[in-house]
Write a protein that holds these residues in place. Sequence first.
Motif, short mmCIF file in Angstrom:
data_model
loop_
_atom_site.label_atom_id
_atom_site.label_comp_id
_atom_site.label_asym_id
_atom_site.label_seq_id
_atom_site.Cartn_x
_atom_site.Cartn_y
_atom_site.Cartn_z
N UNK A 1 43.91 36.53 44.35
CA UNK A 1 42.55 35.90 44.14
C UNK A 1 41.98 36.66 43.38
N UNK A 2 41.00 35.46 42.56
CA UNK A 2 39.88 36.18 41.73
C UNK A 2 38.75 36.07 42.07
N UNK A 3 38.12 36.65 42.94
CA UNK A 3 36.41 36.48 43.65
C UNK A 3 34.90 36.44 43.14
N UNK A 4 34.18 35.49 43.27
CA UNK A 4 33.27 35.34 42.72
C UNK A 4 31.87 36.47 42.82
N UNK A 5 31.52 37.02 42.21
CA UNK A 5 30.87 37.23 42.28
C UNK A 5 28.88 36.95 42.64
N UNK A 6 29.11 35.40 42.23
CA UNK A 6 27.88 34.93 42.59
C UNK A 6 27.50 34.47 43.64
N UNK A 7 28.70 33.56 44.85
CA UNK A 7 28.56 33.15 46.11
C UNK A 7 29.95 34.14 46.74
N UNK A 8 29.60 35.46 47.31
CA UNK A 8 30.58 36.15 48.47
C UNK A 8 31.55 35.34 49.13
N UNK A 9 32.57 35.64 49.49
CA UNK A 9 33.84 34.72 49.73
C UNK A 9 34.16 33.95 49.57
N UNK A 10 33.84 33.77 47.69
CA UNK A 10 34.48 32.60 46.51
C UNK A 10 35.24 32.79 46.59
N UNK A 11 36.26 32.61 45.70
CA UNK A 11 37.45 33.25 44.79
C UNK A 11 38.38 31.33 44.94
N UNK A 12 38.83 31.80 43.23
CA UNK A 12 40.19 31.20 42.60
C UNK A 12 41.90 32.13 44.07
N UNK A 13 42.43 30.81 43.93
CA UNK A 13 43.87 31.77 44.34
C UNK A 13 45.05 31.08 43.21
N UNK A 14 45.47 31.62 42.61
CA UNK A 14 46.07 31.02 41.90
C UNK A 14 47.98 31.32 42.38
N UNK A 15 48.14 30.52 42.49
CA UNK A 15 49.96 30.58 43.15
C UNK A 15 51.05 31.07 41.98
N UNK A 16 52.04 31.40 42.68
CA UNK A 16 53.47 31.86 41.69
C UNK A 16 53.69 30.50 41.11
N UNK A 17 53.40 29.42 41.48
CA UNK A 17 53.76 28.47 40.90
C UNK A 17 53.09 27.70 40.04
N UNK A 18 51.66 28.28 39.50
CA UNK A 18 50.91 28.02 38.92
C UNK A 18 49.60 27.57 39.22
N UNK A 19 49.94 26.39 40.63
CA UNK A 19 48.63 25.93 41.34
C UNK A 19 46.98 27.12 41.38
N UNK A 20 45.79 26.28 41.03
CA UNK A 20 44.75 27.39 40.97
C UNK A 20 43.84 25.98 42.06
N UNK B 1 35.00 44.82 43.74
CA UNK B 1 33.61 43.97 43.10
C UNK B 1 34.81 42.24 41.80
N UNK B 2 33.20 41.33 42.29
CA UNK B 2 33.68 40.38 41.84
C UNK B 2 34.22 40.09 40.26
N UNK B 3 34.47 39.25 40.28
CA UNK B 3 34.00 38.41 38.75
C UNK B 3 32.95 36.57 38.54
N UNK B 4 32.60 36.75 37.32
CA UNK B 4 31.79 35.48 36.92
C UNK B 4 32.30 34.53 37.33
N UNK B 5 32.89 33.72 37.94
CA UNK B 5 33.93 32.32 38.01
C UNK B 5 33.62 31.00 36.75
N UNK B 6 33.87 31.20 36.10
CA UNK B 6 34.09 29.99 34.86
C UNK B 6 35.10 29.41 34.50
N UNK B 7 35.10 28.49 34.11
CA UNK B 7 36.11 27.12 33.44
C UNK B 7 37.02 28.59 32.73
N UNK B 8 36.74 29.22 31.98
CA UNK B 8 36.99 30.28 30.77
C UNK B 8 38.12 30.60 31.47
#
Length: 433
Positions: free
Chosen positions: A21-40, A1-8
């Motif tokens: 990866x944190x997937x968005x619950x609004x748009x399937x397949x869309x998410x934010x990938x957080x790397x070990x270096x801190x890049x998102x 199950x995803x999370x509603x992605x916001x800036x916060x």
Amino acid sequence: MGTHLTERVVKAAEIGTRKYVIFDEVCAGFGICVFESGRKTFILIYRAAGRQRRMTIGTWPSWSVIAAREEAKRLKRNIDRGEDPMDTRTNARHAPTVDELIERYIDEHLPKLSASSGKDQASMVRTLVLPEWRSRKVTDITPTDVDRLLTKVAAGRPRVWKKTVKPVPAPRAIKAKRPKPKSPPKTFKPTPVRANRVGEVLRKMFSLAVTWKMRADNPATSFRKRPETARERFLSFEEIQRLADALCADPDQRAAGIIRLCMLTGARCGEARTATFDQFNLDLAIWTKQAAYTKQRRVHRVPISHEAVALIRLRGDAVPKGCAYLFPGDVVGQPVVNLKRFWDRMRLQADIPDVRIHDLRHTFASLLVSGGASLEMIGRLLGHTQIGTTQRYAHLIDSPLRAGVNAVGEMLKPRLKVVATDNGSAVNRANVA
């Protein structure tokens, strides 16, 4: 199950020892990938052609959550239509550049043209087009880009003024420092005709780009043509006589023969320079120009005068036996290459400084017109493939017609007679019945 992605949510995402990866619950397949270096980075996972693919949309915070989500929705709509965004991006990255298009145009198309035309077009695309669009994609060129380039070409560029004054050296007795010669001044000359020729080359080049599947349309199809004023310079009988005298007096009768052949036949200078003996049937007074030596790339068969036949017979006696060319050059097996210095000398001696060799061809046509030749006959003799090319001589046909009309007017004009007025003065009045 995803999370509603916001800036916060994206900002609060913790950095771990491995990427997640944190997937968005609004748009399937869309998410934010957080790397070990801190890049998102925003990503989209989808399936196309039976396989799962992962596409990077952009990096946070350069991309906001809302903008990245809207982009993901747009990409998914394209996926539903059967497109693969990853393939589209890859193809765009490896799309051919204008540099590659120009090289292919030079390698594959220009060899089909005459040597002079191919050389001229190669010079145009390499010196005028390539510096402006070298690394740009072929698909990125728009009609606005074409118009902007042609406007720049039409404006011209500074050119060095060739007439320079040499500094006077100091006398030997005085050891004075010689002044450094000044660089020649530059003149600025617009070149609208050159812009039209570049536009025609671009239109053909992008037409081939469509054929070669480099793009779907031609941005140069309707380029704006600059007005052109056709040069019309015809030699008078006095100028022809002065030129003939200069040709007879010059020691270089080989070059003089080329000019005479142009004057007698209306041939282009290149056709006369490269003429070979096997092209002529002197018994029938026929010159058959082979396609390889004509501008239209077609065989051109024309009759020639008795004077031209006599000139060719004289050249046969002047050249070594076995020589194919009427006017062999300094290099064995090659014709004469350049007549610039000779023609400059002829123009000076005949006092015709503004006449080009090609104007002899126009003069030949004007003499045909004065002799009563039709436009169709002139076109056949000059080897024109389009009637529009011959139409430039149409106004000359008005001259004999106008002479005839004036003759009729001279016969019918009212005759004048002297009559006396009431005060005793005499006036001329038309004797009109």
